[in-house]
Design a protein around this motif. Structure first.
Motif, PDB file in Angstrom:
ATOM      1  N   ILE A  39       0.770  -1.259  -0.040  1.00  0.00           N
ATOM      2  CA  ILE A  39      -0.005   0.142  -0.060  1.00  0.00           C
ATOM      3  C   ILE A  39       0.919   1.091  -0.091  1.00  0.00           C
ATOM      4  CG2 ILE A  39      -1.770   1.282   1.254  1.00  0.00           C
ATOM      5  CD1 ILE A  39      -2.743  -1.506   0.420  1.00  0.00           C
ATOM      6  N   TYR A 183      -7.992   4.864   4.413  1.00  0.00           N
ATOM      7  CA  TYR A 183      -6.965   4.464   3.535  1.00  0.00           C
ATOM      8  C   TYR A 183      -6.097   3.420   3.868  1.00  0.00           C
ATOM      9  CZ  TYR A 183      -3.004   4.787   0.351  1.00  0.00           C
ATOM     10  OH  TYR A 183      -2.088   4.619  -0.505  1.00  0.00           O
ATOM     11  N   GLY A 184      -5.878   2.437   3.205  1.00  0.00           N
ATOM     12  CA  GLY A 184      -5.096   1.122   3.424  1.00  0.00           C
ATOM     13  C   GLY A 184      -5.945   0.134   4.090  1.00  0.00           C
ATOM     14  N   ILE A 188      -8.740   1.175  -0.687  1.00  0.00           N
ATOM     15  CA  ILE A 188      -7.284   0.535  -1.232  1.00  0.00           C
ATOM     16  C   ILE A 188      -6.890   0.866  -2.637  1.00  0.00           C
ATOM     17  CG2 ILE A 188      -6.241  -1.704  -1.501  1.00  0.00           C
ATOM     18  CD1 ILE A 188      -7.472  -1.380   1.258  1.00  0.00           C
ATOM     19  N   ASN A 224       0.364  -2.057  -7.723  1.00  0.00           N
ATOM     20  CA  ASN A 224       1.259  -1.473  -6.684  1.00  0.00           C
ATOM     21  C   ASN A 224       2.478  -1.824  -6.534  1.00  0.00           C
ATOM     22  OD1 ASN A 224      -1.461  -0.223  -5.958  1.00  0.00           O
ATOM     23  ND2 ASN A 224      -1.401  -1.019  -4.031  1.00  0.00           N
ATOM     24  N   PHE A 231      -4.914  -9.071  -0.477  1.00  0.00           N
ATOM     25  CA  PHE A 231      -5.236  -8.262   0.589  1.00  0.00           C
ATOM     26  C   PHE A 231      -6.116  -8.917   1.347  1.00  0.00           C
ATOM     27  CE2 PHE A 231      -8.031  -4.951   2.298  1.00  0.00           C
ATOM     28  CZ  PHE A 231      -6.946  -4.001   2.774  1.00  0.00           C
TER      29      PHE A 231
END
Ligand code: C2O
Ligand code: CU
Ligand code: CU
Length: 505
Positions: A39, A183-184, A188, A224, A231
């Motif tokens: 990330i 976020y994260g 995502i 990424n 994930f």
């Protein structure tokens, strides 16, 4: 990071990749071993005297995509790609971009409505060892954008090596209750790129004529900068900010169990209501903000599969065979719901209101015909160390003219509304992009746009034989001396002539 494919096998596969038929090459990222999705850091900037300052350093680096193998890469504030920038609508932003690359570059905020001098197009060069400052007020709908190098003749090479990152522009609507927004955690970034690795693990770029004609296609897809990623989701719904940051490859995205997902927005803004879909075609530079429901607790893969046979975006004729592995199934990302995941809220019914720009308000229609000349050699083509100067032998053009830094192709009156009509007579799809502002699609071959294209956009797929019309307001920022760009976002096409310049006066 664990990567289970042995070095021997890796070298074997990479070797096959270098041999003639890339189409038959096994995909490295589909080996058994999976890696946690990287990330990118979130850069929220520093507020000083009412202005939010962001510091970005463009740098060389080395990245371990394969365990024990170092790949030379470029990045911003890191070795590969850059941090995700959080911008807030209504705020003043000041970007400070330091170039430590040892080569000339630029940095463009793709999709942002900013003054021409802050836009980061090819004329706004950042010499090695210098800092470029770009100041602007954030004044547009919230959405998902990105930034990337935009150097004349070198955009493909520099983006390929890693000079790109995501921008998440927030407003009250993108952060409204019901939308995953951490976020994260449940929001995502998913930056999709394909690469070709050479035997020693180096990125290999343009090697053949077709890498320029069809655009550069890799044989390995990363998210990424992570090979074969997974994930672990701790909530029952997650929002994926999909960004196609590939040089040329278009992805036909779906989930392995064909589950439905909700499209929230297509980059430039949210849609008026969440749109249920089972698949989505994402061309280079396009974004899609989607929400996936993981409440059933099952692992699921985000896939890219071949475009269906009736798709208007399929290449035709000889172009069909020039796009390596276009029929391949790629597993892009595995989502693993964790047990005891937190229950997410229901999505809002209404996301935003998009006031349609009346067609009658347009003062004129400009026509842009995309052109490509087949059968040229590598002579004069750019990328992978080619010259930066203008070359008359470029194989791509718009309205018969190849990009020339010394020519302003169009002059648009500030505050006017125009319709742009993009005509594609070539045998392949071109994602057409315009700087300066977001547009609204009017029609595709005279037919109304599909629901998924009804948000604000800055990049639109124009299939072979298609004519697409969009409408746009050219508000603010008149500047007779600094141009904005419009171009095909297949980076090898852009670097080889399929780009033009306009000024707002
Ligand atoms: Cu994504 Cu001209 O840019
Ligand atoms: Cu752009
Ligand atoms: Cu193109």
């Amino acid at each position: 990071m664990t990567y289970y494919l042995s070095r021997r096998n890796f070298l074997h596969y990479a070797g096959v990749g270098l041999a003639s038929s890339i189409a038959a090459t096994p995909v490295l990222s589909q080996a058994q071993g999976q890696n946690p999705l990287r990330i990118p850091a979130l850069l929220t900037g520093q507020m000083r005297a009412g202005v939010r300052h962001y510091d970005l350093t463009m740098q060389q680096g080395s990245t371990e995509f394969f365990s024990g193998i170092n790949t030379d890469t470029l990045g911003l504030n890191g070795s590969y790609l850059g941090p995700t920038l959080k911008l807030v609508n209504g705020e003043q932003a000041s970007m400070h971009v330091r170039n430590t690359l040892g080569e000339v570059t630029t940095l463009h905020w793709h999709g942002l409505h900013v003054p021409a001098k802050a836009d980061g197009g090819p004329a706004l060069e950042i010499s090695p060892g210098t800092i470029w400052d770009a100041d602007f007020t954030v004044m547009q709908h919230g959405g998902t954008f990105w930034y990337h190098a935009h150097t004349m003749g070198q955009t493909g090479s520099q983006v390929y090596r890693g000079l790109a990152g995501m921008i998440q522009l927030e407003d009250d609507e993108t952060t409204q209750p019901g939308l995953p927004n951490e976020y994260g955690i449940d929001d995502i970034p998913v930056i999709i790129q394909d690469k070709r690795f050479s035997r020693d693990g180096a990125f290999s770029y343009i090697g053949m004529h077709r890498d320029v004609m069809a655009g550069f296609f890799g044989n390995t897809v990363m998210v990424n900068g992570t090979l074969n990623p997974y994930f672990e989701a701790s909530t029952t719904k997650i929002r994926l900010r999909l960004l196609n940051a590939s040089n040329a490859r278009t992805y036909n995205l779906s989930f392995s169990d064909n589950r439905q997902f909700s499209l929230l927005g297509s980059g430039g803004s949210l849609l008026e209501t969440p749109l249920p879909l089972r698949s989505l075609v994402l061309a280079p530079a396009e974004r899609a903000d989607i929400v996936v429901d993981l409440a059933n607790g099952q692992n699921v893969n985000l896939l890219s599969t071949a475009l269906p046979s009736g798709s208007p975006f399929l290449s035709q004729g000889m172009m069909r065979n020039m796009q390596a592995m276009n029929g391949e199934v790629f597993t892009l990302l595995t989502l693993r719901p964790q047990s005891g995941a937190e229950t997410s809220a229901e999505l809002p019914r209404r996301l935003t209101v998009i006031e349609r720009i009346p067609e009658a308000s347009a003062v004129r229609t400009r026509r842009f015909q995309l052109g490509m000349t087949m059968g040229m050699g590598m002579m004069g083509m750019r990328g992978g160390g080619g010259g930066r100067g203008m070359n008359a032998n470029t194989p791509f053009n718009i309205n018969g003219q190849s990009m020339d830094m010394s020519v302003i192709n169009e002059r648009v009156a500030v505050d006017s509304t125009e319709i742009w009509e993009i005509v594609n007579d070539t045998m392949m799809m071109h994602p057409f992009h315009i700087h300066h502002n977001q547009f609204q699609l009017l029609d595709r071959n005279g037919q109304p746009p599909r629901a998924e294209e009804m948000a604000y956009k800055d990049t639109v797929k124009v299939g072979p034989g298609e004519t697409v019309r969009f409408i746009m307001r050219f508000e603010n920022f008149s500047d007779p001396d600094t141009a904005y760009m419009y171009h095909c976002h297949i980076l090898e096409h852009e670097d080889n002539g399929m780009m033009g310049q306009f000024v707002v006066v």
